[in-house]
Scaffold this active site. Structure first.
Site, PDB file in Angstrom:
ATOM      1  N   SER A   1      38.413  36.565  40.731  1.00 12.25           N
ATOM      2  CA  SER A   1      39.239  35.437  41.203  1.00 12.25           C
ATOM      3  C   SER A   1      39.465  35.560  42.705  1.00 12.25           C
ATOM      4  CB  SER A   1      40.598  35.442  40.501  1.00 12.25           C
ATOM      5  OG  SER A   1      40.535  34.740  39.286  1.00 12.25           O
TER       6      SER A   1
ATOM      7  N   LYS B   1      52.556  34.370  37.013  1.00 10.48           N
ATOM      8  CA  LYS B   1      51.966  33.947  35.746  1.00 10.48           C
ATOM      9  C   LYS B   1      52.561  32.616  35.347  1.00 10.48           C
ATOM     10  CE  LYS B   1      49.079  35.702  32.674  1.00 10.48           C
ATOM     11  NZ  LYS B   1      48.050  36.715  32.962  1.00 10.48           N
TER      12      LYS B   1
ATOM     13  N   LYS C   1      48.938  44.908  38.907  1.00  9.44           N
ATOM     14  CA  LYS C   1      47.472  44.880  38.809  1.00  9.44           C
ATOM     15  C   LYS C   1      46.804  44.586  40.151  1.00  9.44           C
ATOM     16  CE  LYS C   1      46.127  42.460  35.300  1.00  9.44           C
ATOM     17  NZ  LYS C   1      45.679  41.301  34.468  1.00  9.44           N
TER      18      LYS C   1
ATOM     19  N   ASN D   1      37.151  35.003  25.469  1.00  7.78           N
ATOM     20  CA  ASN D   1      36.235  35.172  26.602  1.00  7.78           C
ATOM     21  C   ASN D   1      36.038  36.648  26.962  1.00  7.78           C
ATOM     22  OD1 ASN D   1      36.148  35.609  29.746  1.00  7.78           O
ATOM     23  ND2 ASN D   1      34.994  33.754  29.309  1.00  7.78           N
TER      24      ASN D   1
ATOM     25  N   THR E   1      36.058  39.716  33.477  1.00 12.08           N
ATOM     26  CA  THR E   1      37.046  40.590  32.825  1.00 12.08           C
ATOM     27  C   THR E   1      36.337  41.591  31.906  1.00 12.08           C
ATOM     28  OG1 THR E   1      38.577  38.738  32.917  1.00 12.08           O
ATOM     29  CG2 THR E   1      39.235  40.616  31.558  1.00 12.08           C
TER      30      THR E   1
END
Ligand code: GLU
Length: 428
Positions: A356, A103, A91, A218, A187
């Site tokens: 981010s 992650k 990504k 979210n 997002t």
């Protein structure tokens, strides 16, 4: 159950058919760089001690410090976290952000913890992984069932351990604790930009398109709210408890107001005054929502939601992947055969990590942007990379997923090969 990571790796087989690669790249993309498994002792409110298992996996850092969220969920496992770190690697490269992928996660049901227990767990997790993270090394962020508050506690714990303020160690923080404006909606907003680009390119019309949204966290909520405002008709939304449907279309903001008050979407059926006076809702199961005859099925919950067993049940013409890995590789092939367009996760949900990145840049510069700047830069980045993926898919006659991976793998391969490869050293 099959390994999620093995399934995630299968996607590379197809991608490798369309790119000349040295074996070094294939070899490197098979193995996570670092996998850490930790035990987090937590003093519960009743005085008892419970130990939770946590993970942090850094998959590849050739292109920069590793980046990726932390999830709290009972199903978190090393296999899942490894797959998610692999997807983050792809990504960040798809979006051309100067990051590798990572992650983290804790195997816990956060709904069973009090707020104080949650704070102690979040701080405990950071204490266990503090040695391998840092603003120039590995930068966590929110993911499933973690949020800005959790990130604020984690950044504070890290500052206490290091005895200095290093806000760039974590992103998705609250705005008053060095977070970025626009990170909470990023997002959902980014996913809408990708969908709108696709709509525009194919001469479709938003105001004639219907959506069903699985997952009202979210990302799912902000996406639905913004999509509704942009003219799409949101027919149904679901959360982990169940789904609601309205023939006339739902107003996602009203649904959220209700959910916040009652903690449950299903109660909208019997609900109180203002909301139910306006619209009539039908109750659906999660499975029924997946099978709705809509233009776009939006998957904003968890991985492995559409697999070979339920893929025939899908009637939507498009799937927008806001969750990570919601369609298995087997289902992918079957959907492609049926002409269903999948707007893939590594592009469609990349708005979060893009902002981010902006947050990290602001933390390092110590200079903060206004919301307009964040949102317009996000749009520019999403549109640029989406267009390039769509072009690649068109030119090479490959699925959007393969095209997105190809775009990412090309950049990762460029970085790996520029460090020297088998061929380079052999011809010396
Ligand atoms: N958890 C999000 C993702 O899966 C955000 C990651 C980040 O912001 O680093 O993309």
């Amino acid at each position: 159950m099959n390994s999620i990571f093995e399934d995630a790796q299968k996607r590379l087989v197809e991608v490798f058919k369309h790119i000349e690669l040295t074996d070094d790249v294939r070899e490197k993309l098979k193995h996570p760089k670092l996998s850490l498994c930790v035990s987090i002792p937590l003093r519960m409110d009743n005085g008892r001690l419970k130990v939770f298992t946590g993970y942090r996996v850094q998959f590849d850092d050739t292109r920069g410090p590793t980046k990726g969220g932390i999830r709290y969920h009972p199903d978190v496992s090393l296999d899942e976290v490894t797959s998610l770190s692999f997807w983050m690697t792809i990504k960040c490269a798809v979006m051309n952000l100067p990051f590798g992928g990572a992650k983290g996660g804790v195997s816990v049901n956060p709904k069973e913890l009090s707020r104080l227990e949650l704070e102690r767990l979040s701080r405990g997790y950071i204490r266990e992984i503090a040695d391998i993270i840092g603003p120039k090394r590995d930068i966590p962020a929110p993911d499933v069932y973690t949020n800005a508050t959790v990130m604020g506690w984690m950044a504070d714990e890290y500052a206490q351990i290091k005895r200095q303020q290093l806000p760039g160690v974590i992103t998705g923080k609250p705005v008053h604790l060095n977070g970025s404006l626009g990170r909470d909606t990023a997002t959902g907003r980014g996913a809408l930009h990708v969908l709108q680009q696709w709509v525009e390119r194919n001469d479709l019309r938003a105001d004639k398109m219907t959506l069903a949204v699985q997952g009202f966290g979210n990302a799912g909520y902000h996406f639905s709210r913004l999509a509704h405002a942009a003219g799409f008709k949101v027919m149904a939304v679901s959360d982990s408890q169940g789904a609601i449907f309205s023939e006339e279309g739902l107003d996602p903001q009203k649904v959220m107001n209700h959910k916040e008050k009652h903690k449950d979407l299903r109660t909208m059926l019997y609900c109180d005054g203002s909301v139910c006076d306006l619209q009539r809702y039908k109750k659906l199961t999660g499975h029924e929502l997946l099978g709705l005859d809509v233009d776009v099925l939006v998957l904003a919950a968890l991985e492995n939601q559409v697999d070979k067993d339920n893929v025939d049940h899908i009637k939507a013409r498009h799937i927008l992947e806001i969750a990570n890995g919601p369609v298995t590789s087997e289902a992918d092939v079957l959907l492609e055969k049926r002409g269903v367009t999948v707007l893939p996760d590594v592009l469609a949900n990349a708005g979060g990590v893009t902002v981010s990145y902006f947050e990290w840049v602001q933390n390092i510069a110590g200079f903060y942007w206004d919301a307009n700047k964040v949102n317009s830069r996000l749009e520019k980045t999403m549109v640029r990379e989406a267009k390039s993926v769509f072009d690649l898919s068109h030119d090479k006659k490959i699925s959007l997923r393969t095209a997105a991976y190809l775009q990412g793998v090309k950049r990762i391969a460029g970085a790996i090969t520029q460090q020297g490869t088998h061929e380079y050293f052999q011809n010396e």
